[in-house]
Motif scaffolding. Structure first.
Motif, PDB file in Angstrom:
ATOM      1  N   HIS A 280       0.813  -1.218   0.000  1.00 44.38           N
ATOM      2  CA  HIS A 280       0.000   0.000   0.000  1.00 44.38           C
ATOM      3  C   HIS A 280       0.850   1.273   0.000  1.00 44.38           C
ATOM      4  CE1 HIS A 280      -3.646  -2.100   0.008  1.00 44.38           C
ATOM      5  NE2 HIS A 280      -3.930  -2.124   1.305  1.00 44.38           N
ATOM      6  N   TRP A 281       2.085   1.163   0.468  1.00 41.42           N
ATOM      7  CA  TRP A 281       2.949   2.353   0.468  1.00 41.42           C
ATOM      8  C   TRP A 281       3.185   2.872  -0.946  1.00 41.42           C
ATOM      9  CZ3 TRP A 281       7.368   2.150  -2.387  1.00 41.42           C
ATOM     10  CH2 TRP A 281       7.927   0.887  -2.653  1.00 41.42           C
ATOM     11  N   THR A 282       3.011   2.006  -1.944  1.00 41.56           N
ATOM     12  CA  THR A 282       3.264   2.434  -3.324  1.00 41.56           C
ATOM     13  C   THR A 282       2.270   3.500  -3.788  1.00 41.56           C
ATOM     14  OG1 THR A 282       1.914   0.673  -4.330  1.00 41.56           O
ATOM     15  CG2 THR A 282       4.222   0.159  -3.867  1.00 41.56           C
ATOM     16  N   LEU A 283       1.130   3.609  -3.100  1.00 40.07           N
ATOM     17  CA  LEU A 283       0.163   4.655  -3.448  1.00 40.07           C
ATOM     18  C   LEU A 283       0.744   6.050  -3.226  1.00 40.07           C
ATOM     19  CD1 LEU A 283      -2.985   3.045  -1.818  1.00 40.07           C
ATOM     20  CD2 LEU A 283      -2.795   3.614  -4.246  1.00 40.07           C
ATOM     21  N   ASP A 284       1.633   6.171  -2.250  1.00 37.87           N
ATOM     22  CA  ASP A 284       2.142   7.482  -1.862  1.00 37.87           C
ATOM     23  C   ASP A 284       3.631   7.657  -2.091  1.00 37.87           C
ATOM     24  OD1 ASP A 284      -0.415   8.291  -0.721  1.00 37.87           O
ATOM     25  OD2 ASP A 284       0.024   6.854   0.871  1.00 37.87           O
ATOM     26  N   ALA A 285       4.349   6.565  -2.370  1.00 33.49           N
ATOM     27  CA  ALA A 285       5.804   6.672  -2.388  1.00 33.49           C
ATOM     28  C   ALA A 285       6.461   5.931  -3.548  1.00 33.49           C
ATOM     29  CB  ALA A 285       6.374   6.174  -1.057  1.00 33.49           C
ATOM     30  N   THR A 359       0.328   6.077   5.794  1.00 34.08           N
ATOM     31  CA  THR A 359       1.740   6.015   5.394  1.00 34.08           C
ATOM     32  C   THR A 359       2.439   7.288   5.844  1.00 34.08           C
ATOM     33  OG1 THR A 359       1.204   6.919   3.215  1.00 34.08           O
ATOM     34  CG2 THR A 359       1.360   4.525   3.395  1.00 34.08           C
ATOM     35  N   PHE A 360       3.733   7.135   6.065  1.00 32.88           N
ATOM     36  CA  PHE A 360       4.556   8.277   6.468  1.00 32.88           C
ATOM     37  C   PHE A 360       5.879   8.158   5.719  1.00 32.88           C
ATOM     38  CE2 PHE A 360       3.814  11.347   9.939  1.00 32.88           C
ATOM     39  CZ  PHE A 360       4.906  12.179   9.743  1.00 32.88           C
ATOM     40  N   THR A 361       6.257   9.189   5.000  1.00 29.27           N
ATOM     41  CA  THR A 361       7.530   9.204   4.290  1.00 29.27           C
ATOM     42  C   THR A 361       8.567   9.931   5.136  1.00 29.27           C
ATOM     43  OG1 THR A 361       6.886  11.211   3.109  1.00 29.27           O
ATOM     44  CG2 THR A 361       6.471   9.105   2.016  1.00 29.27           C
ATOM     45  N   GLY A 362       9.854   9.614   4.893  1.00 26.73           N
ATOM     46  CA  GLY A 362      10.903  10.243   5.674  1.00 26.73           C
ATOM     47  C   GLY A 362      12.265  10.024   5.069  1.00 26.73           C
TER      48      GLY A 362
END
Length: 381
Positions: A280-285, A359-362
């Motif tokens: 699911h992280w691929t939706l945002d990253a 999700t959280f990017t960093g």
């Protein structure tokens, strides 16, 4: 006229497929027996019927040029029927292997991949052999507890499983699972878990997302982080194994392969013949999400770029347990520019039910994971 794409299953994975397809200019039809299925809200057509309903399947045929799946347990006969009339990706034969634990393990072994030692439990004789610790007659050599008994079909998120602490309890646990076909798997010393999500096009083109490290709680995925912080050689071995699986299955679509790492050795845990919670992280990253890849593979378009758009990302699940004190306070995430809250539109929150994720990017995996967990705690406190 805009082409219409069909999907069997109307849960959150089906909904993200529908949204991806619509953003690419396609109409969509969902077949799901639940009138409140999330994907049905956004699809152009929602056929409310059982997955093996012949009239419903024929309606899907009359509407769609291609059909995919959002879960691994649709009736294979339904996929075979659809495939006589429209494109079905992944194939019925590939789904049949992925939806049956024994077939899945035997397939992986047949192409040289390792799985956790196991024994088939389908008859009273099987149960007697396992209970009596007949080492010479079993794959588990020596047969030692604890073991994990898993139903061969329809097990997910920790459901359809029993922990066997003593061999003498084998029959009791099998009775609890309804005496359906099972596998009994050695519980191996687990150092880490990761997944490889691979896309394969109709021309054999391969696109791999960054391997994702996973942590489960109670058999349900709790947190995923990418890129996985594990030995590079093991991760490359996992990518090669996933590619081998996809090619041997002549797979077209998105496939998730879950791996266990134990004592620096890789074991295939299971296959998911569709997009996966850990992706699911691929939706945002990612430059192309796993759901856009699913659409691209289905319609025969070139696959998109799977590379990450940030240094690190973490995803945490939002389970129904966190609705105990009422609706989460989503507004607390509004000021966090690196945070993304996703809700699945499910009507009722139940313990263990996946209601959404964030999700959280960093800059680093540790920072992203800590921020994601802290934000989840804050909005659901």
């Amino acid at each position: 006229m805009t082409a219409m794409l069909g999907v069997l299953g109307g849960g959150q994975l089906g909904n993200y497929f529908v949204l991806a397809a619509k953003s690419m200019g396609y109409q969509t039809a969902v077949l799901d027996p639940d009138p409140h299925a999330p994907a049905g809200v956004n699809a152009d057509i929602h056929i409310v019927a059982p997955f093996d309903d012949l009239d419903a399947l024929n309606q899907l045929v009359s509407l769609c040029s291609a059909v995919t799946v959002e879960f691994e347990n649709p009736p294979v006969t339904a996929l075979e029927h659809l495939a006589q009339h429209v494109i079905v990706r992944p194939s019925a034969s590939a789904v049949a292997i992925a939806q049956h634990r024994r077939a899945e393990k035997q397939f992986c072994q047949s192409i040289g991949l390792s799985v956790a030692p196991y024994e088939v439990l389908e008859t009273q004789d099987d149960a007697a052999r396992i209970t009596s610790n007949g080492v010479a007659q079993t794959h588990l050599d020596p047969l030692s507890t604890p073991l994990i008994m898993k139903t061969s079909r329809n097990g997910y998120d920790g459901k359809g499983q029993q922990i066997v602490q003593q061999l003498s309890d084998t029959m009791e646990h099998w009775n609890l699972l309804g005496n359906v076909p099972c596998i009994v798997e050695q519980k191996i010393a687990l150092d880490a878990e990761f997944s490889v999500i691979i896309s394969r096009g109709e021309d054999g083109e391969i696109a791999l997302f960054n391997p994702t490290q996973n942590v489960h709680v109670g058999g349900i995925l709790d947190i995923s982080t990418a890129p996985a912080q594990l030995d590079v050689q093991l991760l490359e071995e996992g990518q090669l194994a996933a590619t081998n699986i996809a090619e041997k299955l002549d797979y077209i679509g998105v496939l998730a392969v879950e791996f266990f790492v134990s004592r620096n050795k890789l074991f295939v845990n299971e296959l998911a013949p569709r997009p996966h919670n850990s992706g699911h992280w691929t939706l945002d990253a990612a430059r192309t999400s796993q759901f856009e890849q699913q659409v691209r593979a289905l319609v025969g378009k070139p696959l998109g770029d799977p590379s990450m758009t940030c240094s690190a990302v973490a995803m945490v699940n939002l389970l129904g347990d966190r609705w105990t004190h009422g609706e989460p306070r989503y507004e607390l995430a509004d000021s966090q520019t690196s945070a993304h809250v996703h809700l699945y539109g499910k009507k009722t929150a139940r313990p263990g039910r996946k209601m959404g994720h964030l999700t959280f990017t960093g800059d680093t995996v540790d920072a992203a994971a800590n921020d994601a967990v802290s934000l989840r705690t804050a909005i659901t406190r």
